[in-house]
Design an enzyme around this catalytic site. Sequence first.
Site, PDB file in Angstrom:
ATOM      1  N   ARG A 109      -2.456 -47.827  -3.230  1.00 24.01           N
ATOM      2  CA  ARG A 109      -3.028 -46.780  -4.068  1.00 24.01           C
ATOM      3  C   ARG A 109      -2.493 -46.882  -5.499  1.00 24.01           C
ATOM      4  O   ARG A 109      -1.342 -47.233  -5.719  1.00 24.01           O
ATOM      5  CB  ARG A 109      -2.657 -45.423  -3.476  1.00 24.01           C
ATOM      6  CG  ARG A 109      -3.179 -44.197  -4.210  1.00 24.01           C
ATOM      7  CD  ARG A 109      -4.662 -44.072  -4.086  1.00 24.01           C
ATOM      8  NE  ARG A 109      -5.119 -42.693  -4.326  1.00 24.01           N
ATOM      9  CZ  ARG A 109      -6.339 -42.378  -4.707  1.00 24.01           C
ATOM     10  NH1 ARG A 109      -7.240 -43.329  -4.898  1.00 24.01           N
ATOM     11  NH2 ARG A 109      -6.691 -41.116  -4.868  1.00 24.01           N
ATOM     12  N   THR A 407     -16.576 -45.866  -3.558  1.00 30.81           N
ATOM     13  CA  THR A 407     -15.585 -46.621  -2.783  1.00 30.81           C
ATOM     14  C   THR A 407     -16.341 -47.582  -1.876  1.00 30.81           C
ATOM     15  O   THR A 407     -17.568 -47.493  -1.754  1.00 30.81           O
ATOM     16  CB  THR A 407     -14.685 -45.670  -1.950  1.00 30.81           C
ATOM     17  OG1 THR A 407     -14.037 -44.766  -2.833  1.00 30.81           O
ATOM     18  CG2 THR A 407     -13.633 -46.405  -1.158  1.00 30.81           C
ATOM     19  N   THR A 425     -11.244 -49.096  -3.731  1.00 31.59           N
ATOM     20  CA  THR A 425     -12.025 -48.204  -4.577  1.00 31.59           C
ATOM     21  C   THR A 425     -11.650 -48.320  -6.044  1.00 31.59           C
ATOM     22  O   THR A 425     -10.553 -48.774  -6.380  1.00 31.59           O
ATOM     23  CB  THR A 425     -11.805 -46.740  -4.121  1.00 31.59           C
ATOM     24  OG1 THR A 425     -12.630 -45.869  -4.876  1.00 31.59           O
ATOM     25  CG2 THR A 425     -10.348 -46.325  -4.288  1.00 31.59           C
ATOM     26  N   GLU A 427     -12.851 -45.337  -7.481  1.00 32.46           N
ATOM     27  CA  GLU A 427     -13.090 -43.892  -7.435  1.00 32.46           C
ATOM     28  C   GLU A 427     -14.546 -43.540  -7.706  1.00 32.46           C
ATOM     29  O   GLU A 427     -15.388 -43.734  -6.844  1.00 32.46           O
ATOM     30  CB  GLU A 427     -12.156 -43.149  -8.378  1.00 32.46           C
ATOM     31  CG  GLU A 427     -12.323 -41.644  -8.403  1.00 32.46           C
ATOM     32  CD  GLU A 427     -12.191 -40.965  -7.040  1.00 32.46           C
ATOM     33  OE1 GLU A 427     -12.546 -39.787  -6.927  1.00 32.46           O
ATOM     34  OE2 GLU A 427     -11.736 -41.602  -6.078  1.00 32.46           O
ATOM     35  N   GLU A 446      -8.919 -43.021 -10.919  1.00 29.58           N
ATOM     36  CA  GLU A 446      -8.265 -42.436  -9.748  1.00 29.58           C
ATOM     37  C   GLU A 446      -7.438 -41.202 -10.064  1.00 29.58           C
ATOM     38  O   GLU A 446      -7.231 -40.349  -9.189  1.00 29.58           O
ATOM     39  CB  GLU A 446      -7.371 -43.469  -9.061  1.00 29.58           C
ATOM     40  CG  GLU A 446      -8.089 -44.674  -8.515  1.00 29.58           C
ATOM     41  CD  GLU A 446      -9.052 -44.340  -7.390  1.00 29.58           C
ATOM     42  OE1 GLU A 446      -8.984 -43.222  -6.866  1.00 29.58           O
ATOM     43  OE2 GLU A 446      -9.867 -45.195  -7.049  1.00 29.58           O
ATOM     44  N   ASP A 449      -8.284 -37.699  -9.092  1.00 28.96           N
ATOM     45  CA  ASP A 449      -8.075 -37.205  -7.728  1.00 28.96           C
ATOM     46  C   ASP A 449      -6.915 -36.223  -7.655  1.00 28.96           C
ATOM     47  O   ASP A 449      -6.744 -35.538  -6.649  1.00 28.96           O
ATOM     48  CB  ASP A 449      -7.806 -38.359  -6.768  1.00 28.96           C
ATOM     49  CG  ASP A 449      -9.080 -38.952  -6.195  1.00 28.96           C
ATOM     50  OD1 ASP A 449     -10.167 -38.430  -6.494  1.00 28.96           O
ATOM     51  OD2 ASP A 449      -8.999 -39.947  -5.450  1.00 28.96           O
ATOM     52  N   SER A 474      -8.760 -39.531   0.244  1.00 28.44           N
ATOM     53  CA  SER A 474      -9.417 -39.271   1.524  1.00 28.44           C
ATOM     54  C   SER A 474      -9.772 -40.544   2.275  1.00 28.44           C
ATOM     55  O   SER A 474     -10.390 -40.479   3.340  1.00 28.44           O
ATOM     56  CB  SER A 474     -10.699 -38.451   1.302  1.00 28.44           C
ATOM     57  OG  SER A 474     -10.398 -37.181   0.791  1.00 28.44           O
TER      58      SER A 474
END
Length: 596
Positions: A109, A407, A425, A427, A446, A449, A474
């Site tokens: 991430r 994504t 992804t 996003e 991102e 988020d 998610s």
Amino acid sequence: MPARLVGLSLSAAVVAGLLSPVAHSAENPPQPPKQAEAVGYGGAVSSVDPDATRIGIEVLREGGTATDAAVAVAAALGVTEPYSAGIGGGGYFVHYDAETGEVETIDGRETAPRSAAEDMFVENGQPIPFDEAVTSGLSVGVPGTPLTWQHALDKWGTKSLSEVLRPAEQLARRGFVVDAAFREQTAENEDRFRDFPATRELFLPGGQLPEVGSVLRNPDLADTYRLLRTEGLKAFYEGEIGQDVVDAVNAPPVDPAAEREVRPGGMTMADLREYRTIEREPVHLEYRGLDVYGMAPGSSGGTTVGEALNILEETDLSQVDQAEYLHRFLEASKLAFADRNRWVGDPAFTEVPTEELVSTEFARSRECLIEDDAVLPAPVPAADPRNPQPCQDAGTASPTSYEGPNTTHLTVADRWGNVVSYTLTIEQTGGNAVVVPGRGFLLNNELTDFDFTPAVPGQADPNLPAPGKRPRSSMSPTIVLQDGEPLLAVGSPGGATIITTVLQVLTGRIDRGLSLVEAIAQPRASQRNAAQTQAEPGFLAQPAAEQLRALGHEFTETAEIGAATGVERLPDGRWIAAAEPERRGGGSAAVVLPTP
């Protein structure tokens, strides 16, 4: 096993990459056919794109592992699905090792740069308008995808990064055939894309939307992949590609004639050098005698899917009618999202009660709130999984914040039985709309988020921005084992609807007697602790929808939810690869050695 961080050591400077202008041609390269299901031996690949799936199958045929093929597929998706994923983003990699029987994960991430602050999306005491935050340098997290690829290959691969990037480099140079879904996604972003010259040149050839059936080539991305192949990841995290990323974040290359205000970010080369992927223990629970593994926080996928499954296990879903099944599916989703919103964030910054969220005791304390003949008023308050109280319904509800609906997800299995479920992804569809000049890839958004302000004033919020923090996701790549052997793997794009999509596919396959491709094709609905449930037209057209309305469910129609892919192993050792028959124009499933 504690979380293990993997990064890059410092090195000498890298050589310059070759740049060339974007070219487009009417000469079409051959396009592999799409199919939603394939059955056979030797391994399987499922993705949203036929070129990417073909490349994965070729890697498997050449003796590559599931990880080798997964990285090759992901790199190809960076060419053909550039609005969904690419080296400007991040993701989560879940792997089953046939030799050890272990499921392990890599957290790739994106992270917030060191310049981030809790109020970074607040101006004059008010949150920045969401669309303005998305299309900015402020929204860009430090990319994790390139290091995820190297980490996975080092751990489970047999091929080098150079080898598995070569097919995607060739694909970017040769080009791919534009389909209706790609043109539609371009049209949805046309106004944004026109304001950035590098983006406009690549995705609006000649200043126009790309025509369906035309060929879109990306030689800049081909050159970027070539530089990564020859110089390694230091070119990205320490060298000239990284410097170009930092420059595009801090001084977004907007057309001077554009009227759009584009806020700059604050990323540095130190942010890139210090980025680390993390090996995390997967979330694990038992459901109907099966072992279900998902991604741990900062992803909310594993805990939220897991909590909902535990709630649903209290009912024999194979014996109820369609309306009761869907009622319980929606109510379980509602409760699980209530708890997700209150408790899940980056575990390096907040204490996340991961084990408690997927405990059967906590699930029972929530399941007893579900009634057969009524709907829980939403938003439902969260409960405390550390101290479960039967049918607890007091407290303050935390709303579900918006996440971009894009994504991509891919699933791969190899001849040895290794399995990969990988969601990656940038996003929003089209990320932050900035193509890094001369590099051919979009940057992510991102950091949107994060919650811009506390979800509930006065209550601790686990998902506020902070330096080095990973925004809650998610993404829900999932692997299911039966007696220690792989049964199936699934995942989907779709922002916060990823969780409900994966949950619906799992229950459709495990509880409702559907084949994997049938479970993927089912019309979908997504309840995320809101007064109204998002639902596709096909969901609202079924007779059960009227019965759900009679119970008190309210719906809002949306054209499409998710785009799942999956693989399943049959008792005779064959693999099923399954993809969407229709969503996003249909996915692409294939096996190495097809059988009837």
